[in-house]
Motif scaffolding. Structure first.
Motif, PDB file in Angstrom:
ATOM      1  N   ASP A 202      31.905  43.988  35.004  1.00  0.00           N
ATOM      2  CA  ASP A 202      32.095  45.390  35.356  1.00  0.00           C
ATOM      3  C   ASP A 202      33.260  45.956  34.544  1.00  0.00           C
ATOM      4  N   VAL A 203      32.991  46.976  33.732  1.00  0.00           N
ATOM      5  CA  VAL A 203      34.080  47.601  32.983  1.00  0.00           C
ATOM      6  C   VAL A 203      34.276  49.072  33.356  1.00  0.00           C
ATOM      7  N   TRP A 204      33.917  49.414  34.592  1.00  0.00           N
ATOM      8  CA  TRP A 204      34.439  50.650  35.155  1.00  0.00           C
ATOM      9  C   TRP A 204      35.939  50.430  35.378  1.00  0.00           C
ATOM     10  N   GLU A 205      36.741  51.445  35.178  1.00  0.00           N
ATOM     11  CA  GLU A 205      38.191  51.251  35.276  1.00  0.00           C
ATOM     12  C   GLU A 205      38.641  50.804  36.656  1.00  0.00           C
ATOM     13  N   HIS A 206      37.875  51.142  37.700  1.00  0.00           N
ATOM     14  CA  HIS A 206      38.304  50.702  39.033  1.00  0.00           C
ATOM     15  C   HIS A 206      38.286  49.184  39.164  1.00  0.00           C
ATOM     16  N   ALA A 207      37.589  48.498  38.251  1.00  0.00           N
ATOM     17  CA  ALA A 207      37.519  47.039  38.307  1.00  0.00           C
ATOM     18  C   ALA A 207      38.777  46.364  37.769  1.00  0.00           C
ATOM     19  N   TYR A 208      39.602  47.113  37.012  1.00  0.00           N
ATOM     20  CA  TYR A 208      40.733  46.447  36.366  1.00  0.00           C
ATOM     21  C   TYR A 208      42.006  47.275  36.221  1.00  0.00           C
ATOM     22  N   TYR A 209      41.975  48.566  36.555  1.00  0.00           N
ATOM     23  CA  TYR A 209      43.113  49.425  36.219  1.00  0.00           C
ATOM     24  C   TYR A 209      44.400  49.015  36.926  1.00  0.00           C
ATOM     25  N   VAL A 210      44.318  48.592  38.177  1.00  0.00           N
ATOM     26  CA  VAL A 210      45.529  48.192  38.910  1.00  0.00           C
ATOM     27  C   VAL A 210      46.235  47.046  38.197  1.00  0.00           C
ATOM     28  N   ASP A 211      45.464  46.118  37.652  1.00  0.00           N
ATOM     29  CA  ASP A 211      46.030  44.905  37.051  1.00  0.00           C
ATOM     30  C   ASP A 211      46.275  45.019  35.551  1.00  0.00           C
ATOM     31  N   TYR A 212      45.436  45.765  34.849  1.00  0.00           N
ATOM     32  CA  TYR A 212      45.498  45.794  33.386  1.00  0.00           C
ATOM     33  C   TYR A 212      45.698  47.197  32.818  1.00  0.00           C
ATOM     34  N   ARG A 213      45.879  48.182  33.707  1.00  0.00           N
ATOM     35  CA  ARG A 213      45.970  49.576  33.294  1.00  0.00           C
ATOM     36  C   ARG A 213      44.741  49.925  32.435  1.00  0.00           C
ATOM     37  N   ASN A 214      44.927  50.493  31.276  1.00  0.00           N
ATOM     38  CA  ASN A 214      43.772  50.879  30.468  1.00  0.00           C
ATOM     39  C   ASN A 214      43.467  49.882  29.354  1.00  0.00           C
ATOM     40  N   VAL A 215      44.027  48.676  29.461  1.00  0.00           N
ATOM     41  CA  VAL A 215      43.844  47.670  28.407  1.00  0.00           C
ATOM     42  C   VAL A 215      42.623  46.813  28.740  1.00  0.00           C
ATOM     43  N   ARG A 216      41.463  47.365  28.533  1.00  0.00           N
ATOM     44  CA  ARG A 216      40.211  46.688  28.857  1.00  0.00           C
ATOM     45  C   ARG A 216      40.063  45.317  28.181  1.00  0.00           C
ATOM     46  N   PRO A 217      40.434  45.144  26.913  1.00  0.00           N
ATOM     47  CA  PRO A 217      40.266  43.829  26.277  1.00  0.00           C
ATOM     48  C   PRO A 217      40.964  42.696  27.034  1.00  0.00           C
ATOM     49  N   ASN A 218      42.157  42.956  27.569  1.00  0.00           N
ATOM     50  CA  ASN A 218      42.862  41.899  28.302  1.00  0.00           C
ATOM     51  C   ASN A 218      42.099  41.488  29.557  1.00  0.00           C
ATOM     52  N   TYR A 219      41.544  42.462  30.241  1.00  0.00           N
ATOM     53  CA  TYR A 219      40.747  42.182  31.441  1.00  0.00           C
ATOM     54  C   TYR A 219      39.491  41.388  31.092  1.00  0.00           C
ATOM     55  N   VAL A 220      38.764  41.835  30.090  1.00  0.00           N
ATOM     56  CA  VAL A 220      37.512  41.158  29.725  1.00  0.00           C
ATOM     57  C   VAL A 220      37.782  39.727  29.279  1.00  0.00           C
ATOM     58  N   ASN A 221      38.812  39.527  28.477  1.00  0.00           N
ATOM     59  CA  ASN A 221      39.135  38.170  28.038  1.00  0.00           C
ATOM     60  C   ASN A 221      39.539  37.286  29.208  1.00  0.00           C
ATOM     61  N   ALA A 222      40.241  37.850  30.183  1.00  0.00           N
ATOM     62  CA  ALA A 222      40.735  37.053  31.307  1.00  0.00           C
ATOM     63  C   ALA A 222      39.641  36.709  32.304  1.00  0.00           C
ATOM     64  N   ILE A 223      38.645  37.584  32.459  1.00  0.00           N
ATOM     65  CA  ILE A 223      37.674  37.375  33.533  1.00  0.00           C
ATOM     66  C   ILE A 223      36.839  36.106  33.330  1.00  0.00           C
ATOM     67  N   PHE A 224      36.746  35.638  32.087  1.00  0.00           N
ATOM     68  CA  PHE A 224      36.002  34.400  31.843  1.00  0.00           C
ATOM     69  C   PHE A 224      36.651  33.209  32.547  1.00  0.00           C
ATOM     70  N   ASP A 225      37.928  33.339  32.924  1.00  0.00           N
ATOM     71  CA  ASP A 225      38.616  32.245  33.622  1.00  0.00           C
ATOM     72  C   ASP A 225      38.233  32.140  35.088  1.00  0.00           C
ATOM     73  N   VAL A 226      37.532  33.146  35.615  1.00  0.00           N
ATOM     74  CA  VAL A 226      37.136  33.108  37.028  1.00  0.00           C
ATOM     75  C   VAL A 226      35.623  33.298  37.195  1.00  0.00           C
ATOM     76  N   VAL A 227      34.863  32.957  36.167  1.00  0.00           N
ATOM     77  CA  VAL A 227      33.403  33.049  36.259  1.00  0.00           C
ATOM     78  C   VAL A 227      32.858  31.826  36.978  1.00  0.00           C
ATOM     79  N   ASN A 228      31.964  32.062  37.904  1.00  0.00           N
ATOM     80  CA  ASN A 228      31.297  30.986  38.629  1.00  0.00           C
ATOM     81  C   ASN A 228      30.090  30.547  37.802  1.00  0.00           C
ATOM     82  N   TRP A 229      30.321  29.626  36.879  1.00  0.00           N
ATOM     83  CA  TRP A 229      29.271  29.200  35.955  1.00  0.00           C
ATOM     84  C   TRP A 229      28.136  28.461  36.667  1.00  0.00           C
ATOM     85  N   LYS A 230      28.440  27.868  37.794  1.00  0.00           N
ATOM     86  CA  LYS A 230      27.386  27.221  38.580  1.00  0.00           C
ATOM     87  C   LYS A 230      26.364  28.253  39.047  1.00  0.00           C
ATOM     88  N   ALA A 231      26.856  29.403  39.526  1.00  0.00           N
ATOM     89  CA  ALA A 231      25.957  30.471  39.970  1.00  0.00           C
ATOM     90  C   ALA A 231      25.161  31.033  38.801  1.00  0.00           C
TER      91      ALA A 231
END
Length: 241
Positions: A202-231
């Motif tokens: 999800d790259v709507w700003e509500h998904a990351y703005y509190v934590d990453y402000r408007n720096v979408r690349p940092n959020y996208v790169n970080a989210i791979f660390d919490v992906v449930n690959w089993k699912a």
């Protein structure tokens, strides 16, 4: 919301949707939306299998609570309201009313569908591990060469979404391959591209703005660390049949 339930889609389709006033495309669309209502009559906000703080520091508890209890819940509320209006419009044979609801149904239905999958995509960082063998690794290697290339390609596409939308890893039932894709707004992946959704970002700003402000690349790169690959792999195996 009125007390009237929208729980008789089969009856509605049989009695009302066949009205001669409605053309075949309107009939098909209305019947599909009404039949999507669960047995209880209304869609509900799904419970999470983890606490709001479980994804920290990648996604904060504050972001999770706002995203789940406020944003996703709004899609659910508006979807139910739109279905109730659709039920009334179909009953009345109101073609104009049915057509006018299509945008709200697509947006809120897509928002509910996409977010439900999104929560299932996620898990605590210490539980997120891409498999060293199996169906998912084989599919990633066959299409991208390796995990790092897949992550790079999917991240670049997702970061590049203009405005609001989603980045996706999906399965193509025609080719038997997985593909990276993007969709605007809350457009569902399968309805838009034909791909079966496996992983959504999800790259709507509500998904990351509190934590990453408007720096979408940092959020996208970080989210791979919490992906449930089993699912993700379970979805792939199911899609492969």
């Amino acid at each position: 919301m009125s007390a009237k339930q929208i729980i008789t889609p089969a009856l509605r389709a049989a009695v009302h949707v066949r009205s001669s006033k409605l053309n075949s495309e309107v009939v098909k669309s209305a019947a599909a939306y009404l039949s999507s209502a669960p047995s209880g009559g209304k869609h509900a906000l799904p419970d999470l299998s983890y606490d709001y703080a479980a994804l920290e520091p990648v996604i904060s508890a504050e972001t999770m609570e706002l995203h789940h209890s406020k944003h996703h819940n709004t899609y659910v509320t508006n979807l139910n309201a739109s279905l109730e209006k659709l039920d009334a419009a179909v009953s009345a044979g109101d073609v104009s009313g049915i057509i006018s609801l299509q945008g709200a149904l697509k947006f809120n239905g897509g928002g509910h569908l996409n977010h439900t999958l999104f929560w299932e995509n996620l898990c605590a960082k210490d539980s997120s591990e891409f498999p060293s063998s199996g169906a998912l690794k084989d599919a990633v290697d066959a299409r991208f060469g390796d995990f790092d290339t897949m992550k790079k390609d999917l991240s670049a596409m997702t970061i590049g979404v203009q405005g609001s939308g989603w980045g996706w890893l999906g399965y193509d039932t025609n080719t038997g391959r997985i593909e990276a894709a993007t969709c605007a707004n809350q457009d569902p992946l399968k309805a838009t591209t034909g791909l079966v959704p496996l992983l959504g970002i999800d790259v709507w700003e509500h998904a990351y703005y509190v934590d990453y402000r408007n720096v979408r690349p940092n959020y996208v790169n970080a989210i791979f660390d919490v992906v449930n690959w089993k699912a993700v792999e379970e979805r792939l195996v199911k899609a492969q049949g």
